[in-house]
Write an enzyme that holds these catalytic residues in place. Structure first.
Site, PDB file in Angstrom:
ATOM      1  N   HIS A 151      13.809 -37.527 -12.978  1.00 28.84           N
ATOM      2  CA  HIS A 151      13.217 -37.765 -11.661  1.00 28.84           C
ATOM      3  C   HIS A 151      11.825 -37.151 -11.548  1.00 28.84           C
ATOM      4  O   HIS A 151      11.377 -36.843 -10.436  1.00 28.84           O
ATOM      5  CB  HIS A 151      14.138 -37.225 -10.572  1.00 28.84           C
ATOM      6  CG  HIS A 151      15.464 -37.920 -10.524  1.00 28.84           C
ATOM      7  ND1 HIS A 151      15.663 -39.104  -9.839  1.00 28.84           N
ATOM      8  CD2 HIS A 151      16.649 -37.616 -11.118  1.00 28.84           C
ATOM      9  CE1 HIS A 151      16.915 -39.490  -9.997  1.00 28.84           C
ATOM     10  NE2 HIS A 151      17.542 -38.607 -10.766  1.00 28.84           N
TER      11      HIS A 151
ATOM     12  N   GLU B  95       5.298 -14.186 -13.719  1.00 31.72           N
ATOM     13  CA  GLU B  95       4.886 -12.923 -13.120  1.00 31.72           C
ATOM     14  C   GLU B  95       4.100 -12.045 -14.080  1.00 31.72           C
ATOM     15  O   GLU B  95       3.075 -11.466 -13.708  1.00 31.72           O
ATOM     16  CB  GLU B  95       6.121 -12.130 -12.646  1.00 31.72           C
ATOM     17  CG  GLU B  95       6.681 -12.536 -11.309  1.00 31.72           C
ATOM     18  CD  GLU B  95       7.871 -11.674 -10.924  1.00 31.72           C
ATOM     19  OE1 GLU B  95       7.925 -11.233  -9.771  1.00 31.72           O
ATOM     20  OE2 GLU B  95       8.755 -11.443 -11.774  1.00 31.72           O
TER      21      GLU B  95
ATOM     22  N   LYS C 104       5.046  -4.449  -5.631  1.00 31.14           N
ATOM     23  CA  LYS C 104       6.480  -4.249  -5.788  1.00 31.14           C
ATOM     24  C   LYS C 104       7.217  -4.407  -4.466  1.00 31.14           C
ATOM     25  O   LYS C 104       8.216  -5.098  -4.374  1.00 31.14           O
ATOM     26  CB  LYS C 104       6.743  -2.856  -6.371  1.00 31.14           C
ATOM     27  CG  LYS C 104       8.223  -2.532  -6.599  1.00 31.14           C
ATOM     28  CD  LYS C 104       8.841  -3.455  -7.619  1.00 31.14           C
ATOM     29  CE  LYS C 104      10.291  -3.098  -7.907  1.00 31.14           C
ATOM     30  NZ  LYS C 104      10.906  -4.062  -8.824  1.00 31.14           N
TER      31      LYS C 104
ATOM     32  N   GLU D  97      14.944 -17.826 -12.134  1.00 32.49           N
ATOM     33  CA  GLU D  97      14.591 -16.420 -12.320  1.00 32.49           C
ATOM     34  C   GLU D  97      13.856 -16.221 -13.644  1.00 32.49           C
ATOM     35  O   GLU D  97      12.892 -15.445 -13.726  1.00 32.49           O
ATOM     36  CB  GLU D  97      15.851 -15.549 -12.265  1.00 32.49           C
ATOM     37  CG  GLU D  97      15.632 -14.064 -12.510  1.00 32.49           C
ATOM     38  CD  GLU D  97      14.735 -13.390 -11.483  1.00 32.49           C
ATOM     39  OE1 GLU D  97      14.318 -12.248 -11.749  1.00 32.49           O
ATOM     40  OE2 GLU D  97      14.436 -13.992 -10.431  1.00 32.49           O
TER      41      GLU D  97
ATOM     42  N   ASN E 248      -0.905   1.528   6.221  1.00 33.67           N
ATOM     43  CA  ASN E 248      -0.178   0.449   5.552  1.00 33.67           C
ATOM     44  C   ASN E 248       0.216  -0.569   6.609  1.00 33.67           C
ATOM     45  O   ASN E 248       0.585  -0.187   7.726  1.00 33.67           O
ATOM     46  CB  ASN E 248       1.105   0.960   4.889  1.00 33.67           C
ATOM     47  CG  ASN E 248       0.838   1.861   3.719  1.00 33.67           C
ATOM     48  OD1 ASN E 248      -0.295   2.005   3.277  1.00 33.67           O
ATOM     49  ND2 ASN E 248       1.887   2.484   3.208  1.00 33.67           N
ATOM     50  N   GLY E 249       0.204  -1.850   6.266  1.00 34.63           N
ATOM     51  CA  GLY E 249       0.609  -2.867   7.212  1.00 34.63           C
ATOM     52  C   GLY E 249      -0.545  -3.778   7.580  1.00 34.63           C
ATOM     53  O   GLY E 249      -1.587  -3.801   6.922  1.00 34.63           O
TER      54      GLY E 249
ATOM     55  N   ARG F 225       3.919   0.098  -6.444  1.00 37.32           N
ATOM     56  CA  ARG F 225       3.923  -0.743  -5.252  1.00 37.32           C
ATOM     57  C   ARG F 225       2.821  -1.797  -5.297  1.00 37.32           C
ATOM     58  O   ARG F 225       2.857  -2.773  -4.544  1.00 37.32           O
ATOM     59  CB  ARG F 225       3.761   0.125  -3.997  1.00 37.32           C
ATOM     60  CG  ARG F 225       4.906   1.091  -3.777  1.00 37.32           C
ATOM     61  CD  ARG F 225       4.578   2.102  -2.700  1.00 37.32           C
ATOM     62  NE  ARG F 225       4.529   1.510  -1.377  1.00 37.32           N
ATOM     63  CZ  ARG F 225       5.560   1.442  -0.543  1.00 37.32           C
ATOM     64  NH1 ARG F 225       6.731   1.931  -0.908  1.00 37.32           N
ATOM     65  NH2 ARG F 225       5.434   0.907   0.658  1.00 37.32           N
TER      66      ARG F 225
ATOM     67  N   TRP G  97      -3.722  -2.305  -1.186  1.00 41.09           N
ATOM     68  CA  TRP G  97      -3.539  -3.653  -1.722  1.00 41.09           C
ATOM     69  C   TRP G  97      -4.224  -4.584  -0.747  1.00 41.09           C
ATOM     70  O   TRP G  97      -3.841  -4.699   0.414  1.00 41.09           O
ATOM     71  CB  TRP G  97      -2.053  -3.973  -1.835  1.00 41.09           C
ATOM     72  CG  TRP G  97      -1.723  -5.201  -2.639  1.00 41.09           C
ATOM     73  CD1 TRP G  97      -1.621  -5.290  -4.000  1.00 41.09           C
ATOM     74  CD2 TRP G  97      -1.426  -6.506  -2.125  1.00 41.09           C
ATOM     75  NE1 TRP G  97      -1.273  -6.561  -4.366  1.00 41.09           N
ATOM     76  CE2 TRP G  97      -1.141  -7.338  -3.236  1.00 41.09           C
ATOM     77  CE3 TRP G  97      -1.364  -7.058  -0.857  1.00 41.09           C
ATOM     78  CZ2 TRP G  97      -0.812  -8.679  -3.111  1.00 41.09           C
ATOM     79  CZ3 TRP G  97      -1.040  -8.401  -0.723  1.00 41.09           C
ATOM     80  CH2 TRP G  97      -0.765  -9.198  -1.835  1.00 41.09           C
TER      81      TRP G  97
ATOM     82  N   CYS H   7       0.842  -1.201   0.000  1.00 43.26           N
ATOM     83  CA  CYS H   7       0.000   0.000   0.000  1.00 43.26           C
ATOM     84  C   CYS H   7       0.875   1.248   0.000  1.00 43.26           C
ATOM     85  O   CYS H   7       2.052   1.202   0.319  1.00 43.26           O
ATOM     86  CB  CYS H   7      -0.902   0.013   1.228  1.00 43.26           C
ATOM     87  SG  CYS H   7      -1.900  -1.461   1.437  1.00 43.26           S
TER      88      CYS H   7
ATOM     89  N   LYS I 165      10.065 -14.681 -13.981  1.00 41.40           N
ATOM     90  CA  LYS I 165       9.724 -13.528 -14.812  1.00 41.40           C
ATOM     91  C   LYS I 165       8.556 -13.864 -15.741  1.00 41.40           C
ATOM     92  O   LYS I 165       7.638 -13.076 -15.918  1.00 41.40           O
ATOM     93  CB  LYS I 165      10.948 -13.085 -15.642  1.00 41.40           C
ATOM     94  CG  LYS I 165      12.052 -12.437 -14.840  1.00 41.40           C
ATOM     95  CD  LYS I 165      11.774 -11.017 -14.447  1.00 41.40           C
ATOM     96  CE  LYS I 165      11.402 -10.791 -13.037  1.00 41.40           C
ATOM     97  NZ  LYS I 165      12.071 -11.345 -11.929  1.00 41.40           N
TER      98      LYS I 165
END
Length: 609
Positions: free
Chosen positions: A505, A489, A604, A482, A98-99, A27, A74, A2, A486
């Site tokens: 396996h 995402e 973010k 990575e 926020n939090g 964010r 958020w 947020c 990407k």
């Protein structure tokens, strides 16, 4: 996650609030709102969706005021909808937060018993009612806020305005970031300096447990218990131009192409140096690093992948044992502590809640040799470590990290070399060769970026796929991880990475014509083994997309597509091989038409657990 912007000034602050929210969009959020004190009293506007929706309401209602708070939410408690959007109101005051308030259920129950009516599903609304309740016995807003936050458990950054105090703003911080902005025509507060560089570069960073009162005449800071404190003023190095999109289509694209400059800036201290000095990590680094027995790297997401690459470097080059932990897992398990461990925390923002909490846990176990690698010099993580290395990537706005990752890798390689040197594992000739290779990194990345047209063609072939498998070996296995991250995402294609030797396996069962297999294939000691793994894929009808080095002698054939990087780069090749994977993910997302910079459900800066 947020975002908060707040202001008290001698002018209409609505444009400042809205522009600040726009700068905080990176964010992640699902709704936005603001509350103002104007001539008619307290006024609130809220909208689900983008800041543009809130801006339309402001334009329609001609909202204006000299004191106000604004927020991008958020969702954590309660679905995204207008009644759950901030600010929340109780009586004549409004709060943004926020939090996460961990004891919100018990507080809600107590406040309901006191006849307070709840209109949202959020944990934040308890903060508004709690402050309103304290104001019944305490007329001073700052004192009431202090008494209210003393009852909160969890993480918070809050900003409060009150109809009865039209020229006063109160903020408080515990866990979630919050800073003040100072200017000649007003005082401001925000979650992030990027929201305030439009009006000032003079910043005051609040510490955990700080509460502050802002008026048009000045500000004062006190601890929760009322003890007055002072915090240093600093000049933000963030420029307004650095957070503008410019001629690029998306911030992610901009940040991919900024990597040569970001690496050059991060490695600027090497200059024409003939040796690598431990002092690049801090004045006390040489003494602290000489006593290191092992390294523990703690991080989340992309930063965790950087740590996994570094483990290979640290053990093979520096000869020091290294373990890498996911921050959110490390803090909740029993571990064996060694005070001679170097604890390395990695975070782009320096405000990642799980990484900060994991650092606190490591310290509680007696491990006080701490170093952070971070992109934000004013962040909490930087302030809480003994040693630090600031990557100079510049602001990273896109949710999918790119330039932060490559500069983290550069920093971790420098750490590897410094540890190798203090452990007498790096002679003068090797040191000179390593310095030369690192100075060439920006140019090497620039050459890889020239491969974009071919990668764009590959992206067309991926656009209709629903799954993808990434393979790598050795230090390139984390690079495959990575690359998969990407792709998932920003394109929403399900992607997984495996060490190529693990194909038999389990993962080989997934391989068919509809499962593209992307391989990271540098010309190293594992190349021939990797080639055998790739033949296993072809034998099952799988189609291969291979990122190879120029001298790997891998050739295209039926079902095997090969893109050759311009040069092989030895131990540092992991840093180069990730760049085409970033470009692949970006162009696949473009073809699929997803929201590249703000992918669904993601934020973010993850400032809550």
């Amino acid at each position: 996650m947020c975002g908060i912007v707040a202001a008290v000034a001698d002018r209409n602050i609505v444009p400042v609030l809205l522009e600040g929210l726009r700068k905080l969009e990176y964010r992640g959020y699902d709704s936005a709102g603001l509350a103002l004190i104007d001539d008619s009293g307290l006024r609130r506007l809220r909208a689900v969706g983008r800041v543009a929706e809130l801006t339309a309401q402001v334009d329609e209602t001609h909202a204006a005021g000299n004191t106000g708070i604004a927020h991008t939410r958020w969702a954590t408690h309660g679905v995204p909808c207008e009644r759950n959007a901030h600010p929340h109101i109780s009586g004549g005051l409004a709060v943004v937060h926020n939090g996460i308030i961990e004891n919100h259920e018990s507080l809600r129950s107590r406040l309901k018993d006191l006849a307070y009516v709840f209109t949202s599903d959020t944990d934040t609304e308890v903060v508004a009612h709690l402050i309103a309740h304290e104001l019944k016995t305490e007329s001073d807003l700052l004192a009431a806020v202090r008494r209210a936050v003393a009852q909160l458990q969890g993480a918070y950054a809050i900003a409060v305005v009150r109809e009865a105090d039209p020229s006063r703003l109160v903020v408080a911080r515990e866990g979630a970031p919050l800073l003040l902005g100072l200017s000649g025509n007003g005082l401001y507060a925000a979650s992030d300096a990027s929201a305030l560089v439009q009006v000032t570069r003079r910043m005051v960073y609040l510490e955990n447990g700080d509460c502050a009162e802002l008026t048009r005449d000045g500000y004062r800071i006190a601890r929760v218990d009322g003890t007055p404190v002072e915090r240093p003023e600093s000049e933000s190095q963030l420029s307004a131009d650095a957070i503008e999109l410019g001629n690029y289509r998306h911030y992610m694209q901009k940040e991919i192409f900024e990597q040569p400059v970001a690496l050059a800036n991060t490695l600027e201290m090497l200059g024409a140096a003939r040796s690598i000095q431990p002092g690049i990590f801090g004045a006390e680094s040489e003494e602290l690093l000489r006593g290191v027995r092992q390294v523990l790297i703690i991080a989340c997401g992309t930063s965790y992948h950087a740590g996994l690459v570094a483990r290979y470097w640290l053990e093979s080059i520096a000869g020091v044992a290294c373990s890498v932990e996911v921050a959110s897992e490390y803090r909740y398990r029993d571990s064996v502590a060694d005070p001679r461990t170097l604890v390395v925390t990695i975070s782009q923002s320096g405000e990642t809640a799980d990484t900060l909490a994991a650092l606190h846990y490591a310290k509680s176990l007696g491990m006080h040799r701490t170093l952070c690698i971070c992109n934000v010099p004013e962040s909490s993580l930087v302030r809480e470590n003994s040693l630090r290395f600031i990557t100079r990537a510049g602001p990273e706005i896109g949710v999918a990290s790119t330039k932060a990752f490559t500069t983290q890798l550069a920093a971790l390689y420098l750490l590897t070399l410094v540890l190798a040197k203090v452990r007498d594992r790096l002679d003068a000739e090797q040191e000179a060769g390593e310095l030369l290779a690192m100075r060439h990194l920006p140019m090497a990345v620039s050459m890889i970026l020239e491969l974009e047209p071919q990668i764009r063609e590959w992206a067309e072939c991926f656009s209709m796929k629903q799954h993808a498998l990434f393979l790598g070996r050795g230090r390139h296995y984390p690079i495959a991880m990575e690359g998969a991250l990407k792709l998932k995402e920003i394109s929403y294609i399900h992607a997984e990475a495996y060490p190529a030797g693990e194909l038999k396996h389990g993962p080989l069962a997934l391989v068919d014509r509809e499962m593209p297999v992307i391989a990271v294939a540098p010309n190293d000691v594992l190349l021939e083994k990797l080639k055998s793994n790739l033949q296993e894929v072809r034998a099952r009808g799988g189609e291969l997309w291979v990122f190879a080095d120029a001298d790997s002698e891998m050739k295209e054939s039926d079902g095997i597509h090969v893109l050759h990087l311009p040069e092989h780069y030895g131990a540092l090749s992991a840093l180069l091989h990730v760049v085409p994977l970033q470009l692949l993910a970006y162009h696949v997302a473009l073809v699929r038409g997803t929201d590249v910079d703000k992918p669904r459900n993601l934020a973010k800066s993850v400032t809550v657990e």
